[in-house]
Design a protein around this motif. Sequence first.
Motif, mmCIF file in Angstrom:
data_model
loop_
_atom_site.group_PDB
_atom_site.id
_atom_site.type_symbol
_atom_site.label_atom_id
_atom_site.label_comp_id
_atom_site.label_asym_id
_atom_site.label_seq_id
_atom_site.Cartn_x
_atom_site.Cartn_y
_atom_site.Cartn_z
ATOM 1 N N THR B 44 0.833 -1.206 0.000
ATOM 2 C CA THR B 44 0.000 0.000 0.000
ATOM 3 C C THR B 44 0.868 1.255 0.000
ATOM 4 N N GLU B 86 -6.778 0.891 -0.967
ATOM 5 C CA GLU B 86 -7.063 -0.131 0.034
ATOM 6 C C GLU B 86 -8.238 0.322 0.899
ATOM 7 N N ASP B 162 -5.611 -1.618 -5.158
ATOM 8 C CA ASP B 162 -5.037 -2.103 -3.901
ATOM 9 C C ASP B 162 -6.004 -3.078 -3.238
ATOM 10 N N GLU B 163 -5.668 -4.338 -3.284
ATOM 11 C CA GLU B 163 -6.446 -5.409 -2.653
ATOM 12 C C GLU B 163 -7.926 -5.362 -3.032
#
Lengths: 322, 237
Positions: B44, B86, B162-163
């Motif tokens: 991140t 994220e 992000d994820e």
Amino acid sequence: MLLAVEPALWNSLTQYLINGLTFGALIALIALGYTMVYGIVELINFAHGDLFMLGSFASLSLLALLGFGGLGFTATMTDASSFVIAGVLIGCAILSVLFCAGLNFAVEYTVYRPLRNAPKLAPLVSAIGVSFIFMNAGLFWGGPQDVNFPDLISNDNLLGKDAAIRITYKDVLIIAVTVPLMLALTIFVKVTRLGKAMRATAQNPTAASLMGIDTNFVISATFVIGGALAGAASLIYAVSMNTISYQMGFQNGLYAFTAAVLGGIGRIPGAVLGGLIIGLVRSFGSAFVGEMWVNALVFGILIIILIFRPTGLLGTPVREKV
Amino acid sequence: MPALLTVDKLRSGYGPIDVLHDISMTVDAGEIVAMIGANGAGKTTTLMTIAGIVKARAGTITFDGQNLSGAPAHKIVRLGMGQSPEGRKIFPRLTVLENLEMGAFTRTDKPGIADDLEKMFAMFPILRERKGQAGGLLSGGQQQMLAIARALMSRPKLLLLDEPSLGLAPQIVVQIFDVIRDLNKSGMSVLLVEQNARMALRIAHRAYVLETGRVTFTDQASVVLNDPRIRAAYLGE
Ligand SMILES: Nc1ncnc2c1ncn2[C@@H]1O[C@H](COP(=O)(O)OP(=O)(O)O)[C@@H](O)[C@H]1O
Ligand SMILES: [Mg+2]
């Protein structure tokens, strides 16, 4: 006997309502500055009430410069034409709004911005510091006593000399200034590009940056708008109360801050609702409970409401799912 | 042809602590590049430093021919970088439609924005159904779709994810990965951070493995996917 008393009671109640709503609208205008700033940077800007106070002194100095009395001035302006008075008022309005907006901008830029990423206590303590600096500036500007503010607007009752209920031009002025300003702010935040950027930044500053929003600019704009509203409030307060003092920022700032918390800090309609409630509690409280209990009453109600609604009356944040 | 994104010896972190140590990586136009690594490895932080939210302490980031050194996040977006961060970071009290409009904040071409809104609604029909609802009321999967759509509304050249699969039901994860693959097929370059390494490596062209702020392994995604050490460390084998 009973029949004779009732209309009088109704008249009194109506009068308290009018007094409460006008004072509440004034407090709401100051509360908006607290709530907008808190909403966007999570800072309780303790200097906001004192900014409002300095705005009144700015207007007073302009009046003195124009020959409309000034410090120590007591006479009413009955000899000036209403045309001149309107011009003078507009001049004061422009000055106090620009002065408070500019000062709020400068404080944010020089004091709060360098502390943006510091622990939350640092800007908070700095805000208290700025509050004291402003208060001392006010003390220097106006002296330790209450200062008369020229009585530019007639105290005549619009409903007639002998009417049981009093509504003056001053009451009308307060409503005519506060209500349009609050409506304009609501619409501004709802529909304009900058207003949307303000809401986005308040809700998630990182995401706002990732959308291409210059969050520093948005924060500056928020302080400018909050300051401008305090400037407008400072003039209508001074014009309708006719007494200003270096301490008025503390007392009224505390009411306004309470209004913001009561309504749900960070929420614009909450500040308005909180301001009106405080105005009404103050007005009815001093009539039915007694002047000396008013503050205890205001804060007692605040505590009770917060116990049942910790986020304030309108502060029902949407639960964020992670 | 130079890469779309070149990160060279990047160092960044928080307070007194450096989190990233000399990270170097590239993303070519048209590629999906996966970045995998354990929780806390610095994935991140890498994306946030590239996006300008976290300040780089050393090294260079070059994007689309421009050196990003010191550029603030809001300017980097205008160069064509979009991110689904994220935790999604949806604006909870803005409606779904307003969230999407915020995604197009840098744009002024009203007809183009309207076109793209339609594309987003075609890609994620649930967002059309929910367009008047507050973003904070959506389910996790819907919020992820909204975050991706919001990032796309800026018409980015590079999409940072992000994820995107974190905490989502398996069938939603499959749907999201299908969308990423389709986007890439239509030309979008993607830098994909994932803890779900298996899924990420299946759709990526190349991959970087991050361990405590350093790139420890990089190769074609298929090679990374079949490396015994990677399988042991990240694929639970
Ligand atoms: N805002 C922050 N402040 C301080 N340390 C942070 C912050 N965000 C992340 N870290 C630390 O940086 C390291 C890398 O975190 P992160 O980049 O979030 O890793 P990943 O995304 O790979 O899980 C971790 O040790 C984490 O604790
Ligand atoms: Mg992470």
